[in-house]
Scaffold this active site. Structure first.
Site, short mmCIF file in Angstrom:
data_model
loop_
_atom_site.label_atom_id
_atom_site.label_comp_id
_atom_site.label_asym_id
_atom_site.label_seq_id
_atom_site.Cartn_x
_atom_site.Cartn_y
_atom_site.Cartn_z
CG ASN A 146 -39.74 64.03 78.93
OD1 ASN A 146 -39.92 62.88 79.34
ND2 ASN A 146 -38.61 64.43 78.40
NE ARG A 284 -33.60 57.45 73.96
CZ ARG A 284 -34.45 58.38 74.43
NH1 ARG A 284 -35.48 58.77 73.73
NH2 ARG A 284 -34.22 58.94 75.62
CD GLN A 313 -31.79 61.93 68.87
OE1 GLN A 313 -32.84 61.42 68.58
NE2 GLN A 313 -31.65 62.59 70.00
CG HIS A 332 -35.17 63.50 70.69
ND1 HIS A 332 -34.29 62.60 71.22
CD2 HIS A 332 -36.29 63.38 71.43
CE1 HIS A 332 -34.86 61.95 72.22
NE2 HIS A 332 -36.07 62.43 72.37
#
Ligand code: NDP
Length: 383
Positions: A146, A284, A313, A332
């Site tokens: 990704n 991050r 998260q 995210h």
């Protein structure tokens, strides 16, 4: 074997019966020539929602046909969570950075059978890598799956901040036509100086995508790019972030989170930036000091902050990044487009096929193996 897989919740209206598009483009190779995942077969249609609980990364049939058991849950936090209950007799844990099952030292100690932790995506900082090294747990991620997805998101976020897109869109939704309110913070990107912290797979892809915008391009990294790449893109190299940021109007963070990068963007580094710099962080959250970012937006040191990474998260409802001024945050999502999901689901299957057959996992997927950092982990992480 028991495979415990943690995925994000289904859409609130249920698993989609159909999609906006009928197919996704077929990508065979990544820009550096690495081939996309090549499992023996897949049991899903590329373009389906695979990263949520009902999507199951397309793994159930494959695993059950081979006599393994698969537990899929989104309930991952706290001592009473399904994850904690299922962990003690699990052999393999699969988790996505978007909805991370934090594999802390304590949890690893409660999982004596655990031998393999797979990150469906990139970035294995939700695993205590030192504990994984000590326990000889293999940690693998689907490198490159990704990276381009994130690079596209970074470019989108840079443009949306610099051009003041989101607040302008809000005026339309509210029935307004307030041009001056929209443009009082809108600029062109052309001519600005853009710098990336790290020029790995994502950082370099961001630089390449920004080149046609006629900007000045800067980077810092632990290793320099080949001279021909620096020349082709007209890059200026800086020895570290502190040296780079005073030259930049836009800074994008594209390094992994590890002890060297944790809280790199603190009050002191932010103070070195030009007033009105835009900061984009899709790497991050903990690479930035949470409250220092809020202070920098309030003081005007930063003109905008956008990103899709938070800690923890999911982010709590009262996380200050939800309400700070001039933010362009999303949950995210940048690395979990339907396009990316097809690749990382296939990559997870490839890793599992290798694991069950006793074949080596591709070196570029390895973070920890044989009690030490390995593969991509040895070059990009530290413990
Ligand atoms: P790569 O491994 O290709 O690139 C990481 C780069 O960071 C490497 O060039 C590495 O240097 C460099 N680096 C490591 N430490 C430092 C440091 N202290 N200072 C400067 N540079 C450093 O990874 P990707 O580009 O694919 O991904 C980068 C990160 O992006 C991931 O680790 C992940 O945290 C995040 N990510 C976020 C996603 C999202 O959905 N938002 C999805 C995918 C990734 P070298 O190798 O030269 O030592």
């Amino acid at each position: 074997m028991k495979i415990l897989c943690v995925l994000y919740d289904d859409p609130i209206n249920g698993y989609p019966p159909s999609y906006a598009r009928d197919s996704i483009p077929v990508i065979r190779k990544y820009p550096d020539g690495q081939t996309v995942p090549n499992p023996e077969r897949i049991d899903f249609r590329p373009g389906e929602l695979l990263g949520c609980v009902s999507g199951e990364l397309g793994l159930r049939r494959f695993l059950e046909e081979r006599g393994h058991s698969l537990v899929v849950t989104s309930d991952k936090d706290g001592p009473d969570s399904r994850f904690e209950q299922e962990l003690p007799d699990s052999d393999v844990v699969i988790s996505q950075p978007f909805w991370p099952a934090y594999l802390t030292r304590e949890r690893i100690a409660r999982a004596p059978k655990l031998k393999l932790a797979i990150t469906a995506g990139i970035g294995s900082d939700h695993v205590d890598l030192r504990a994984a090294v000590e326990r000889n747990i293999t940690v693998a991620e689907v490198t490159f799956s990704n990276s381009i997805s994130v690079a596209e998101h970074v470019v989108m976020m840079i443009l949306s901040l610099v051009r003041n897109y989101l607040p302008s869109h809000d005026w339309v939704r509210r029935g307004g036509w307030n041009i001056a309110d929209c443009v009082e913070r809108a600029y062109d990107l052309e001519g600005m100086q853009v710098g990336t912290v790290a020029a790995g797979r994502i950082g370099l892809a961001v630089l390449r995508r920004l080149k046609p915008f006629e900007v000045g391009l800067h980077y810092t990294d632990r290793h320099r790019l080949p001279p021909q790449v620096e020349e082709e893109l007209g890059l200026t190299f800086h020895p570290d972030a502190a040296a780079m940021v005073p030259h930049c109007d836009v800074v994008t963070i594209n390094c992994p989170l590890h002890p060297e990068t944790e809280h790199l963007f603190d009050d002191a580094l932010l103070a070195r930036m030009k007033r009105g710099t835009y900061l984009i962080n899709t790497a991050r959250a903990k690479i930035c000091d949470r409250d220092a970012i809020v202070r920098a937006l309030e003081s005007g040191r930063l003109a905008g902050y956008a990103g899709d990474v938070w800690f923890p998260q999911p982010a709590p409802k009262d996380h200050p990044w939800r309400t700070m001024p001039h933010e362009g945050m999303t949950p995210h999502i940048s690395g979990s487009t339907l396009s990316a999901q097809a690749r990382y689901a296939a990559g997870v299957r490839e890793i599992l096929e290798c694991w069950f057959a006793g074949r080596p996992i591709r070196k570029e997927y390895l973070v920890v193996e044989g009690g030490k950092l390995a593969g991509v982990g040895a070059s990009s992480y530290s413990v």
